[in-house]
Scaffold this active site. Sequence first.
Site, PDB file in Angstrom:
ATOM      1  CG  ASP A  33      -1.580   0.626   7.384  1.00 54.20           C
ATOM      2  OD1 ASP A  33      -2.253   1.669   7.513  1.00 54.20           O
ATOM      3  OD2 ASP A  33      -0.332   0.620   7.374  1.00 54.20           O
ATOM      4  CE  LYS A  40       0.819   1.429   4.380  1.00 52.83           C
ATOM      5  NZ  LYS A  40       1.273   2.701   4.895  1.00 52.83           N
TER       6      LYS A  40
HETATM    7  O1  C5P Z   1      -1.818  -0.462  13.933  1.00 54.55           O
HETATM    8  P1  C5P Z   1      -0.378  -0.526  13.623  1.00 54.55           P
HETATM    9  O2  C5P Z   1       0.259  -1.811  14.060  1.00 54.55           O
HETATM   10  O3  C5P Z   1      -0.045  -0.167  12.231  1.00 54.55           O
HETATM   11  O4  C5P Z   1       0.286   0.628  14.522  1.00 54.55           O
HETATM   12  C1  C5P Z   1       1.616   0.613  14.959  1.00 54.55           C
HETATM   13  C2  C5P Z   1       1.791   1.743  15.956  1.00 54.55           C
HETATM   14  O5  C5P Z   1       1.662   3.014  15.301  1.00 54.55           O
HETATM   15  C3  C5P Z   1       0.747   1.772  17.050  1.00 54.55           C
HETATM   16  O6  C5P Z   1       1.131   0.968  18.147  1.00 54.55           O
HETATM   17  C4  C5P Z   1       0.704   3.247  17.426  1.00 54.55           C
HETATM   18  O7  C5P Z   1       1.778   3.552  18.292  1.00 54.55           O
HETATM   19  C5  C5P Z   1       0.972   3.947  16.104  1.00 54.55           C
HETATM   20  N1  C5P Z   1      -0.262   4.367  15.432  1.00 54.55           N
HETATM   21  C6  C5P Z   1      -0.957   5.476  15.914  1.00 54.55           C
HETATM   22  N2  C5P Z   1      -2.107   5.884  15.285  1.00 54.55           N
HETATM   23  C7  C5P Z   1      -2.568   5.216  14.205  1.00 54.55           C
HETATM   24  C8  C5P Z   1      -1.879   4.102  13.693  1.00 54.55           C
HETATM   25  C9  C5P Z   1      -0.728   3.698  14.334  1.00 54.55           C
HETATM   26  O8  C5P Z   1      -0.549   6.099  16.878  1.00 54.55           O
HETATM   27  N3  C5P Z   1      -3.711   5.628  13.606  1.00 54.55           N
END
Ligand code: C5P
Length: 317
Positions: free
Chosen positions: A147, A19
């Site tokens: 994502d 992506k």
């Molecule tokens: O959900 P994902 O594993 O991609 O997120 C990794 C980290 O990125 C989360 O633990 C968080 O610290 C941060 N994050 C965030 N806000 C989002 C997506 C991710 O703060 N919308």
Amino acid sequence: MTRRSEFRPNYVALPAPAKLNISLAIGPRQPDGYHLLDSLMVPLDLHDDVRLSSSAGGIELAVSGPTGASTPADPTNLVWRAAELLAQEAGRPSDVRIELFKRIPVAGGLGGGSSDAGATLVGLNRLWNLNFPVSRLAGLGSRLGSDVPFCVYRHPSWVRGRGEIVEPLQTPIPSLFIVLIFPGIAIATRNVYEHLDVSMERLLRIIPRKHPFRGVVFFNDLEGPALEVCPPLSRLFRTLEKSAGVPRLMVAGSGSTLFAAFDNPTDASQCEHRVRSCVSCGTAVAAVLPGPPEDIHDEGDCDGHQRGPDQTGGPPQ
Ligand code: C5P
């Protein structure tokens, strides 16, 4: 013609596209620790492959491919967690063998792990003949990562909330060819978010870099923090802009992949050559997909031993 609900494949293979955040605006941090976001996300024709078949019992995972060495083949892998979650939701055993062929760089800002998880949910929905609507799969995906819901739809979309609100674009995305530059550095998304200052002072002080191109505006609120947490990436960024003359250079998501967009493959290839002659990074040119990838291959028996209506072939060799 066989109806989808009657088709019981014993083998499902599907691509898990990378992506790309064409735009990524980050809002305030929420009480759950996540930030609100507003992003135009598109799938690329750079993809991993996810192959699913029945196992003798439980989950088996095998990982291979150019970027497979840095991917865990154990229960921490998002595909494993996706299979467990879907089995639990369906109230059935999680018997599946998952073969993952990795091409997308790991922790590179291109959503490789999320896409593998999204493809696993979509593929297991077929393999296990669950007939869950895609919205339900996306809802499950949101429990695995922000994502993942987009990676279930795999259609150019506006993505909002924490990533769980996915609105597929109603108008076609312009034809775009993306030069991808892989610095070989893994950046933890959490680390980049922690360096993000979404205070009103920052919003008043800093106007994010924007690149309008072909009717879409490229920008990334995580670019500054990503360059800040990773000084080697920042040096590479400056070199590519100044010495290789890469136009509209951007950080992909939370990095470390860098990219530049072109409206034709020739200009993109020329830029890729300039990059290669200037720095020793892996590179690729990938096209933006106008919709979900089509080439899903299922093999197996339906009630009448016929191929399902949307099946296009057998397992890859
Ligand atoms: O959900 P994902 O594993 O991609 O997120 C990794 C980290 O990125 C989360 O633990 C968080 O610290 C941060 N994050 C965030 N806000 C989002 C997506 C991710 O703060 N919308």
